[in-house]
Design a protein around this motif. Structure first.
Motif, mmCIF file in Angstrom:
data_model
loop_
_atom_site.group_PDB
_atom_site.id
_atom_site.type_symbol
_atom_site.label_atom_id
_atom_site.label_comp_id
_atom_site.label_asym_id
_atom_site.label_seq_id
_atom_site.Cartn_x
_atom_site.Cartn_y
_atom_site.Cartn_z
ATOM 1 N N UNK A 20 -72.326 -40.853 -24.371
ATOM 2 C CA UNK A 20 -71.103 -41.466 -23.835
ATOM 3 C C UNK A 20 -70.245 -40.404 -23.155
ATOM 4 N N UNK A 21 -70.209 -39.216 -23.742
ATOM 5 C CA UNK A 21 -69.456 -38.112 -23.140
ATOM 6 C C UNK A 21 -70.034 -37.760 -21.772
ATOM 7 N N UNK A 22 -71.363 -37.693 -21.692
ATOM 8 C CA UNK A 22 -72.009 -37.405 -20.406
ATOM 9 C C UNK A 22 -71.705 -38.500 -19.380
ATOM 10 N N UNK A 23 -71.722 -39.751 -19.802
ATOM 11 C CA UNK A 23 -71.384 -40.861 -18.899
ATOM 12 C C UNK A 23 -69.948 -40.737 -18.394
ATOM 13 N N UNK A 24 -69.043 -40.414 -19.294
ATOM 14 C CA UNK A 24 -67.639 -40.231 -18.919
ATOM 15 C C UNK A 24 -67.505 -39.094 -17.915
ATOM 16 N N UNK A 54 -62.925 -31.108 -20.047
ATOM 17 C CA UNK A 54 -64.009 -31.817 -20.722
ATOM 18 C C UNK A 54 -64.471 -31.091 -21.995
ATOM 19 N N UNK A 55 -64.422 -29.762 -21.999
ATOM 20 C CA UNK A 55 -64.761 -29.028 -23.230
ATOM 21 C C UNK A 55 -63.756 -29.348 -24.325
ATOM 22 N N UNK A 56 -62.477 -29.358 -23.966
ATOM 23 C CA UNK A 56 -61.441 -29.702 -24.943
ATOM 24 C C UNK A 56 -61.591 -31.143 -25.419
ATOM 25 N N UNK A 57 -61.909 -32.036 -24.491
ATOM 26 C CA UNK A 57 -62.098 -33.438 -24.851
ATOM 27 C C UNK A 57 -63.202 -33.568 -25.900
ATOM 28 N N UNK A 58 -64.322 -32.888 -25.672
ATOM 29 C CA UNK A 58 -65.425 -32.958 -26.625
ATOM 30 C C UNK A 58 -65.059 -32.261 -27.941
ATOM 31 N N UNK A 59 -64.443 -31.097 -27.845
ATOM 32 C CA UNK A 59 -64.098 -30.344 -29.054
ATOM 33 C C UNK A 59 -63.098 -31.101 -29.930
ATOM 34 N N UNK A 60 -62.220 -31.879 -29.299
ATOM 35 C CA UNK A 60 -61.181 -32.599 -30.043
ATOM 36 C C UNK A 60 -61.453 -34.096 -30.112
#
Length: 182
Positions: A20-24, A54-60
């Motif tokens: 889902x993260x990759x799709x976003x 995007x790194x912050x989005x995934x990390x948090x």
């Protein structure tokens, strides 16, 4: 992408769904990049800030709270990152103006000179858990003071790939580095 679908992706990301993260990312990075580039007017700065976002989005991801539309959430997060970058650049410029004129360029302080030999050894040991290429790039960058450009030339790869590897290594090692350096 429809708002409901985007909100659904954010919910899936909150539940550790990397697909889902990759799709976003694929759906929104270009639009966000154009916005960042329009404001920053520098390609690598815009690329870096999108990567950070995007790194912050995934990390948090576990703490994602969307109180607006999902598009508004992404644009707002990017706007905040850009404003923070401007603020940090302003502060850095003021400090350089106040203190930098008395210090010759050759005496630039690097990470390696700021920490003890034991700390460097501990970082090198902990870096062994990283994938081989990522480890090598991280150590060249942090301990041997190679620039991103120098590392990219050394490995015949793009500067963005080097930045990605350094960022990935920092995210993987951040709990250790936080404990070590605090």
């Amino acid at each position: 992408m429809a708002t409901n679908n985007l909100l659904g992706l954010l919910e899936r990301i909150r539940n550790d769904d990397y697909q889902a993260f990759e799709l976003l990312f694929e759906a929104h990075w270009q639009e966000l990049y154009r916005y960042a580039h329009k404001i920053l007017r520098h390609t690598s700065d815009a690329e870096d800030i999108i990567q950070e976002l995007f790194c912050d989005l995934w990390a948090n991801r576990a703490h994602l709270q969307v109180h607006t539309t999902a598009e508004g959430f992404l644009r707002g997060a990017l706007r905040k990152k850009i404003l923070t970058r401007f603020r940090d650049a302003e502060i850095r410029a003021r400090h350089l103006k106040a203190f930098g004129t008395t210090q010759p360029q050759e005496s630039e302080v690097t990470f390696k000179h700021l920490v003890s030999h034991d700390t460097l050894a501990a970082i090198q040991v902990q870096a062994q858990v990283l994938p081989p290429k990522e480890k090598e790039v991280f150590l060249l960058s942090m301990l041997d003071d190679f620039s991103v450009k120098e590392i990219a030339e050394k490995f015949a790869t793009s500067e963005q790939t080097v930045r990605n590897q350094i960022n990935s290594a920092l995210h993987k090692l951040s709990p250790f580095l936080t404990r070590l350096l605090s």
